[in-house]
Write a protein that holds these residues in place. Sequence first.
Motif, PDB file in Angstrom:
ATOM      1  N   ILE A 131      73.890  12.792   8.945  1.00 33.75           N
ATOM      2  CA  ILE A 131      72.660  12.106   9.364  1.00 33.75           C
ATOM      3  C   ILE A 131      72.298  11.039   8.341  1.00 33.75           C
ATOM      4  O   ILE A 131      72.194  11.316   7.142  1.00 33.75           O
ATOM      5  CB  ILE A 131      71.517  13.126   9.517  1.00 33.75           C
ATOM      6  N   ARG A 132      72.069   9.839   8.813  1.00 35.19           N
ATOM      7  CA  ARG A 132      71.734   8.725   7.917  1.00 35.19           C
ATOM      8  C   ARG A 132      70.241   8.766   7.587  1.00 35.19           C
ATOM      9  O   ARG A 132      69.402   8.687   8.477  1.00 35.19           O
ATOM     10  CB  ARG A 132      72.086   7.391   8.574  1.00 35.19           C
ATOM     11  N   ILE A 133      69.961   8.855   6.313  1.00 34.95           N
ATOM     12  CA  ILE A 133      68.573   8.883   5.849  1.00 34.95           C
ATOM     13  C   ILE A 133      68.432   7.989   4.619  1.00 34.95           C
ATOM     14  O   ILE A 133      69.438   7.604   4.001  1.00 34.95           O
ATOM     15  CB  ILE A 133      68.090  10.308   5.509  1.00 34.95           C
ATOM     16  N   ALA A 134      67.203   7.670   4.279  1.00 36.45           N
ATOM     17  CA  ALA A 134      66.899   6.919   3.059  1.00 36.45           C
ATOM     18  C   ALA A 134      65.918   7.729   2.224  1.00 36.45           C
ATOM     19  O   ALA A 134      65.108   8.488   2.754  1.00 36.45           O
ATOM     20  CB  ALA A 134      66.311   5.552   3.401  1.00 36.45           C
ATOM     21  N   VAL A 135      66.016   7.558   0.911  1.00 35.79           N
ATOM     22  CA  VAL A 135      65.111   8.225  -0.006  1.00 35.79           C
ATOM     23  C   VAL A 135      64.419   7.161  -0.853  1.00 35.79           C
ATOM     24  O   VAL A 135      65.084   6.284  -1.432  1.00 35.79           O
ATOM     25  CB  VAL A 135      65.850   9.220  -0.924  1.00 35.79           C
ATOM     26  N   SER A 140      74.072  15.737   0.404  1.00 34.88           N
ATOM     27  CA  SER A 140      74.619  14.418   0.730  1.00 34.88           C
ATOM     28  C   SER A 140      75.967  14.162   0.073  1.00 34.88           C
ATOM     29  O   SER A 140      76.499  13.052   0.171  1.00 34.88           O
ATOM     30  CB  SER A 140      73.626  13.323   0.299  1.00 34.88           C
ATOM     31  N   ASP A 141      76.503  15.155  -0.594  1.00 39.15           N
ATOM     32  CA  ASP A 141      77.749  14.991  -1.330  1.00 39.15           C
ATOM     33  C   ASP A 141      78.913  14.789  -0.359  1.00 39.15           C
ATOM     34  O   ASP A 141      79.261  15.698   0.391  1.00 39.15           O
ATOM     35  CB  ASP A 141      78.001  16.222  -2.204  1.00 39.15           C
ATOM     36  N   VAL A 198      75.650  17.122   5.023  1.00 36.99           N
ATOM     37  CA  VAL A 198      74.626  17.056   6.066  1.00 36.99           C
ATOM     38  C   VAL A 198      74.070  15.639   6.198  1.00 36.99           C
ATOM     39  O   VAL A 198      73.926  15.136   7.301  1.00 36.99           O
ATOM     40  CB  VAL A 198      73.477  18.047   5.761  1.00 36.99           C
ATOM     41  N   PHE A 199      73.752  15.010   5.058  1.00 40.90           N
ATOM     42  CA  PHE A 199      73.102  13.702   5.082  1.00 40.90           C
ATOM     43  C   PHE A 199      73.993  12.626   4.468  1.00 40.90           C
ATOM     44  O   PHE A 199      74.782  12.886   3.558  1.00 40.90           O
ATOM     45  CB  PHE A 199      71.776  13.744   4.304  1.00 40.90           C
ATOM     46  N   LYS A 200      73.852  11.412   4.988  1.00 43.18           N
ATOM     47  CA  LYS A 200      74.423  10.218   4.376  1.00 43.18           C
ATOM     48  C   LYS A 200      73.237   9.445   3.819  1.00 43.18           C
ATOM     49  O   LYS A 200      72.505   8.781   4.548  1.00 43.18           O
ATOM     50  CB  LYS A 200      75.189   9.391   5.403  1.00 43.18           C
ATOM     51  N   THR A 201      73.029   9.572   2.512  1.00 43.80           N
ATOM     52  CA  THR A 201      71.782   9.141   1.886  1.00 43.80           C
ATOM     53  C   THR A 201      71.972   7.886   1.052  1.00 43.80           C
ATOM     54  O   THR A 201      72.988   7.737   0.362  1.00 43.80           O
ATOM     55  CB  THR A 201      71.237  10.261   0.984  1.00 43.80           C
ATOM     56  N   ILE A 241      72.531  24.577   4.902  1.00 47.42           N
ATOM     57  CA  ILE A 241      72.603  23.940   6.214  1.00 47.42           C
ATOM     58  C   ILE A 241      74.055  23.531   6.388  1.00 47.42           C
ATOM     59  O   ILE A 241      74.428  22.386   6.217  1.00 47.42           O
ATOM     60  CB  ILE A 241      71.667  22.737   6.295  1.00 47.42           C
ATOM     61  N   LYS A 242      74.898  24.516   6.664  1.00 45.46           N
ATOM     62  CA  LYS A 242      76.321  24.273   6.561  1.00 45.46           C
ATOM     63  C   LYS A 242      76.986  24.156   7.924  1.00 45.46           C
ATOM     64  O   LYS A 242      76.551  24.714   8.918  1.00 45.46           O
ATOM     65  CB  LYS A 242      76.986  25.400   5.780  1.00 45.46           C
TER      66      LYS A 242
END
Length: 393
Positions: free
Chosen positions: A50-54, A75-76, A83-86, A180-181
């Motif tokens: 999931i693409r997210i921004a921080v 995000s690793d 899980v995330f593409k941060t 969350i695997k």
Amino acid sequence: MFAHNFLYTLKILLGRRSLVFWTMAFPLILATLFYLAFSNFSASSQFEPIRIAVVRSEEKTENSEIFESAIATLSDPDQETQVFKTHYTTAAKAKQQLADNKIAGYIISSDQPSVHIKENGIEQTILKSAVDEILVDTDIIQHAAAKQIEIEMRQGNPNPDVQSITQEAADAVLNEDVKIKDISGEHLDPIMVEFYTLLAMVCMYSGTIGMEAVSKHQANVNAQGKRTSITGVKKSTLVFSSALASWLIQLAALTVVFLFTYHVLHIDYGTHWMQVILLTCVGSLAGLCFGIFVCTLPKISQPNKDSLIITLTMVGSFLSGMMGVDMKYFIDKNMPLVNKLNPVAMITDGYYALYTNIGAARFYEDLFSLLIFSGILLVIAIFGLRRQTYDSL
């Protein structure tokens, strides 16, 4: 008298073919049809992270550092369960990316992190649940670190390494609890919602058994109720023993459905079996209380009460995603209060939260909502039954 009525109710209910069909045979048939219909439809490709921004806060705090460490773990890209593409950016750029649908949402990292989304959906639900879980873990980390610091000070160390202790606690909690695997493919398969809604529907069908068991003690419903009403035996004893027998029969039916779907259809319910069993028992209890409540409604004939339970259960199943998961997300987005009050949706959501490991908080919210739902209906039903008093001869 309690044991006698309990065994008598078991014998009567097991002899009702229609009840056995609706609580056991019908769910097995429906589960088989679901499996045949969706076995080739289930998504098999890898689900993209999931693409997210921080957005980092200018003021660094212990909470924000722990939070960002957890997000980095999820995000690793070297992890199989990413899980995330941060990416990290400014608040203005994050808002624009969200408006352009380039990200599912963004997080403002601070002492109290906040999540910002544009609309509800699977990705947004996972994002919000992950943040909630991380916040819970943050509290656990702080508590564990404080306890370890106190232990070291008692052992004679006046200046314990707070940063090192906190980091050790964070590593332990994040490595064990933020799980969350494997959200790829099967773990984000919306078809699973169909089967979870099916189980929720079976739980609510215990209402038909509960109503059948309690109605036989109502003098205004049948001749048997007239006879039991003049015996002098406390109605509470009769009702609770009948309700217990009904609940056990429903749990037996659910056990059969679980075994069939797990061993024959190979439906995966995740690894949290104790929570799954707990949710199933509470869900079945909610259905039982619903049936007892309907049983006490005045001026409605017995056949119409049966129809009412089945109709409301099917409507609740439809709104929970049985006929298509898009309906569930449409209701959650536009009319969230509907599924907050829908017991079928509570059960379905609880199963899905356990299966995808998207947060204990969400699971327990559904569980306690079901208990509150059951308690309210049971209290109303008890007052309704107490008004139905008859003279003993």
